[in-house]
Design a protein around this motif. Structure first.
Motif, short mmCIF file in Angstrom:
data_model
loop_
_atom_site.label_atom_id
_atom_site.label_comp_id
_atom_site.label_asym_id
_atom_site.label_seq_id
_atom_site.Cartn_x
_atom_site.Cartn_y
_atom_site.Cartn_z
N UNK A 285 5.95 16.51 2.86
CA UNK A 285 4.83 15.68 3.29
C UNK A 285 5.67 14.62 4.39
N UNK A 286 5.21 14.35 5.23
CA UNK A 286 6.00 13.02 5.71
C UNK A 286 5.43 11.89 5.68
N UNK A 287 6.24 11.08 5.50
CA UNK A 287 6.29 9.74 5.06
C UNK A 287 6.81 8.61 6.00
N UNK A 288 6.16 7.26 6.50
CA UNK A 288 6.58 6.96 7.16
C UNK A 288 7.76 5.72 6.95
N UNK A 289 8.91 5.57 7.80
CA UNK A 289 10.06 4.71 7.10
C UNK A 289 10.04 3.27 7.46
N UNK A 290 10.13 2.31 7.09
CA UNK A 290 10.14 0.65 7.34
C UNK A 290 11.25 0.38 6.99
N UNK A 291 11.62 -0.61 8.17
CA UNK A 291 12.81 -1.47 7.85
C UNK A 291 12.88 -2.98 8.08
N UNK A 292 12.27 -3.69 6.55
CA UNK A 292 11.80 -4.85 6.56
C UNK A 292 10.46 -5.50 7.08
N UNK B 245 12.12 -0.06 -1.74
CA UNK B 245 10.82 0.39 -2.25
C UNK B 245 10.44 2.16 -1.63
N UNK B 246 9.87 2.79 -2.23
CA UNK B 246 9.64 4.01 -2.19
C UNK B 246 8.23 4.14 -2.62
N UNK B 247 7.11 4.27 -1.91
CA UNK B 247 5.54 4.79 -2.75
C UNK B 247 5.78 6.40 -2.69
N UNK B 248 5.81 7.12 -3.58
CA UNK B 248 5.38 7.99 -3.96
C UNK B 248 4.55 9.05 -2.78
N UNK B 249 5.21 9.91 -1.84
CA UNK B 249 4.66 10.68 -0.71
C UNK B 249 3.66 9.77 0.85
N UNK B 250 4.29 8.69 0.40
CA UNK B 250 3.23 8.07 1.75
C UNK B 250 4.41 7.01 2.07
N UNK B 251 5.40 6.62 1.50
CA UNK B 251 6.37 5.18 2.71
C UNK B 251 7.20 4.66 2.20
N UNK B 252 8.26 4.80 2.30
CA UNK B 252 9.87 4.11 2.32
C UNK B 252 9.94 2.73 2.79
N UNK B 253 10.85 1.69 2.18
CA UNK B 253 10.86 0.72 2.79
C UNK B 253 11.82 0.05 2.76
N UNK B 254 12.64 -0.16 3.88
CA UNK B 254 14.15 -0.86 3.20
C UNK B 254 14.19 -2.30 4.31
N UNK B 255 14.56 -2.96 2.96
CA UNK B 255 14.37 -4.20 3.29
C UNK B 255 16.23 -4.90 3.26
N UNK B 256 16.47 -5.49 4.79
CA UNK B 256 17.96 -5.70 4.74
C UNK B 256 18.07 -7.08 5.37
N UNK B 257 19.36 -7.45 5.56
CA UNK B 257 19.59 -8.87 5.77
C UNK B 257 20.91 -8.83 6.89
#
Length: 800
Positions: A740-747, A788-800
């Motif tokens: 499955x293709x998921x979106x990856x967010x940074x912040x 953060x990972x929402x199964x099969x939907x999205x990955x979000x990485x919070x950085x500073x």
């Protein structure tokens, strides 16, 4: 493979016929499935593409069922009696038999050319003696059981067709056949007591799977209402006027009565009526109006008050006038109504015009400005005053009516008994003899069929009598009961007669001893799925359900309802978006389409053009799109390599298998075809498919484009006929994508997408995201605060 439909289609039609591929087998060990389409009226114009759409829905279902291992009965026949053929015969001088045979031959050729999988060994024709013998037999059974009667009535008469029409065949005041205005005419009419079966027809709807709007139309057509019959005494004579009302709670508001101009109380009391000349003049004007004209709500209110006859309100004791008015019909209810002008708009308009009292009995409106039809507190109603619930008010009034002996609870139906005769030649002769000594006598069963005599002049008489009335050798006969001179009935049955039981004859079309064998009826009935036009869900379906229930009551059929399921197709409109008609010049002939594109393209297009149950306009460019679709399927043969499964296509195949299989059951043919188009795109993207996969796709397309499917099946080495090969089944586990293709967010901002295994762990999803070049660059040199990972939907990485 080159898709040459002109060579392929006749080849496979011949092979199907030689193999008897679509022949239903009585008493087969396979599970049975009976699909039914409305048999056509064989007009001289031949079929149009609307017929093709009407039959294509269950054609696809029938082909799928055979591939699923069912013993399928999918028959066809011809509903061939009727006025259009007779009118054509009058115009051309050709006998209706010749015209009918010629038209049936044309229809048969068209149907076979499109490749429909009908069982051609079971064709019925309602005009054949072997068929209408049993139509007459059922009629006589009804006569025997008291369901046939003759009465003199005002009937709907078409001066152009010179024929009496039922209310159903003259809706809107127009003849169903020629669209001319109808007139009212007093005539002896044969009726079938369909009202005796009203409750059974209603309760039977709870046993069947019909579209909700089909059920509702039948409920509305039957029109059952509960209310009360109430007797109004007449002051001057020892007679009563009996009315029916659904609102007995409003009786205290009755300030006048209206009776039909034809009501017998007028003739019976001519000498007591002071203004009989005015009544006669008004009645003469009414006779010129159609029932449609008389019952219109939006029209000027007319009427005459009867001088010398006064009614007594049975609950208030007040004297109230009696009027005659054209909107009250003798054929509806009792021919008399009570009028409550404060709470009925038509009564209010009538009262205002004629200066009649208006008494409010339900609070809530302003009776000076109009009738109030809502609910509210009862007033001016003696023992009902203070009641606020309509149900309670009605119940209390019913108690009072019955206690006082002035009325009782009752039921009425909008549906009327079925006017069952025509004054024309081309119909089933009514097997009745009129004897001056014995009265109405049925023709003995052993003398059936009562045949139509040979005639040269089919013109009906000017007075509307049947052409058969002119043939002395037919009319003059001996009474079957006493043997003395008698005369035959010269009217024929309406066109609806033959179609009221045709689904039973398909089961045993050549039986000379019964309309169908008892054991065969037990095997095949009920019809599992019946599809047809919405225009037939009331008249034809109610009539045929009535005949079937009658036969069930005689223990002659095994089930009480003939059709387990009923669906309907939408119209095909002309290219201009209007309903197809010869006069508009927008009719599309299926032969023309087959000549240019082939039968498979036509079959596919009529199912792809939109929702099957909705109307859709004909579109030539969409037709070309369906042609390209089938050509692309043929071209896939060049991509076939090896056997087994192509990993990149496995999920797509199982998804399509599931989609097409389920969509066929829901008549969602357009989305089923669209899913196969998507699969072809997927195959072309991959660039290859296996032989096994191609054979699966061929079987999927077979119900839609069977000629192409058979040719490809044979080319690929398939055994036997593709039309009888096993329907492919899907694996539910394989309908889910492996990745499955998921979106990856940074912040919180999308920086890219990654493909990950379906339902993989949070750790694997985040690892895959970090490994992506774009994401790696976005987080390089930064501190990761949260993942953060929402199964099969999205990955979000919070950085500073």
């Amino acid at each position: 493979m080159k898709y040459d439909f002109k060579q392929i289609e006749p080849k496979w039609q011949k092979k199907w016929e030689e193999a008897g591929a679509f022949r239903a087998e009585d008493f087969s060990d396979k599970p049975k499935y009976y699909n039914l389409v409305e048999f056509p009226y064989p007009s001289g114009a031949g079929m149009h593409v609307g017929h093709i759409k009407a039959y294509s829905g269950l054609e696809v279902v029938s082909r799928k069922r055979r591939m699923q291992g069912y013993n399928v009965l999918f028959p066809i026949g011809f509903d061939a009696y009727g006025l259009p053929t007779e009118n054509y015969a009058i115009k051309t001088g050709l006998h209706p038999r010749v015209v009918t045979d010629r038209n049936i031959e044309k229809f048969t050729s068209q149907l076979k050319r499109v490749g429909f999988s009908f069982d051609w060994d079971r064709v019925v024709d309602t005009t054949e003696e072997g068929y209408y013998r049993w139509t007459q037999w059922i009629f006589l059974k009804m006569f025997e059981k008291g369901l046939v009667f003759r009465d003199t009535a005002l009937v709907n008469y078409c001066p152009s067709c010179k024929v009496v029409l039922s209310n159903e065949d003259s809706q809107g005041g127009k003849c169903d056949i020629c669209k001319s205005d109808i007139v009212q005419k007093s005539k002896a009419v044969w009726y079938l007591r369909i009202t005796e079966y009203a409750d059974k027809l209603l309760s039977g709807l709870e046993e069947v799977d019909y579209l909700p709007n089909v059920k509702q139309q039948q409920v509305n057509w039957i029109g059952k209402s509960t209310g009360a019959f109430v007797n109004f005494k007449i002051k001057e004579i020892d007679q009563k006027l009996r009315i029916y009302t659904t609102r007995p709670d409003t009786l205290f508001g009755v300030t006048f009565m209206v009776i039909a101009p034809e009501h017998p109380i007028i003739e019976a009391n001519r000498d007591k009526i002071g203004n009989i000349a005015a009544l006669d003049a008004y009645r003469e004007e009414c006779a010129k109006k159609t029932e449609f004209e008389r019952t219109q709500l939006v029209k000027e209110k007319t009427g005459v008050c009867i001088e010398g006859l006064t009614a007594i309100n049975p609950v208030s004791g007040k004297e109230i006038p009696i009027y005659i008015s054209d909107y009250v019909m003798m054929g509806y209810g009792t021919g008399a109504i009570m009028a409550v002008p404060a709470h009925d708009e038509r009564d209010w308009e009538f009262a205002k015009k004629f200066g009649i009292d208006i008494i409010e009995v339900i609070k809530g409106g302003d009776i000076e400005t109009g009738a109030y039809a809502g609910d509210g507190e009862m007033v001016n109603s003696s023992f009902l005053n203070g009641y606020t619930n309509k149900k309670d008010s009605i119940a209390r009034m019913l108690e009072h009516l019955e206690a006082e002996g002035i009325g009782e609870k009752g039921v009425q139906y909008k549906m009327k008994d079925w006017a069952f005769n025509r004054q024309r030649y081309w119909g089933e002769p009514i097997p009745i003899v009129h004897c001056p000594h014995c009265g109405i006598v049925p023709v003995p069963y052993e003398q059936l069929p009562l045949r139509l005599p040979e005639v040269k002049n089919f013109e009906p008489g000017e007075g509307g009598e049947s052409p058969l009335a002119k043939i002395e050798s037919y009319v003059n006969c001996k009474c079957p009961k006493c043997g003395k001179d008698a005369k035959r009935e010269t009217d024929t049955m309406p066109q609806w007669a033959g179609s009221s039981w045709y689904f039973l004859r398909y089961i045993d079309p050549k039986n000379e001893n019964a309309f169908a064998d008892e054991e065969k009826l037990k095997y095949w009935m009920p019809v599992d799925w019946y599809n047809g036009g919405m225009e037939h869900v009331t008249r034809h379906m109610i009539y045929s359900r009535f005949w079937h229930k009658f036969l069930y009551d005689l223990d002659l059929v095994p089930v009480s309802e003939p059709y387990a399921k009923r669906t309907a197709q939408g119209l095909i409109l002309g290219p201009d978006g209007e309903k197809m008609s010869k006069s508009k010049g927008n009719v599309v002939d299926p032969n023309d389409v087959v000549d240019v594109y082939g039968a498979d393209v036509l079959r596919t297009y009529v199912l792809f053009m939109g929702d099957y149950g909705s109307a859709a306009p004909w579109n030539e460019s969409s037709m070309k799109g369906c042609k390209r679709f089938l050509e692309r399927i043929a071209d896939l043969a060049e991509l076939v390599k090896g056997e087994g499964v192509t990993p990149k296509l496995e999920t797509a195949f199982h998804k399509t298998l599931k989609k097409v299989s389920l969509d066929i059951e829901d008549l969602k043919f357009n989305t089923a075809i669209a899913s196969m188009m998507t699969l072809i795109n997927d195959i072309n993207d991959v660039g290859t498919l296996t032989k096994d996969e191609f054979m699966t796709l061929i079987r999927l397309i077979c119900p839609f484009a069977p000629h192409l499917a058979e040719e490809l099946w044979e080319t690929m080495g398939g055994e036997g006929l593709c039309s009888l090969a096993a329907w492919p089944v899907w694996d539910e586990n394989k309908t889910v994508d492996s990745t499955v293709e998921v979106a990856v967010q940074v912040n919180g901002k999308v920086r890219g997408t990654v493909a990950i295994p379906f339902n993989c762990s949070k750790e694997d999803a985040i690892a895959a995201a970090k490994a992506d070049e774009k994401i790696a660059a976005a987080i390089a040199g930064k501190t990761i605060v949260k993942e953060i990972s929402v199964p099969n939907k999205i990955v979000n990485i919070v950085v500073k």
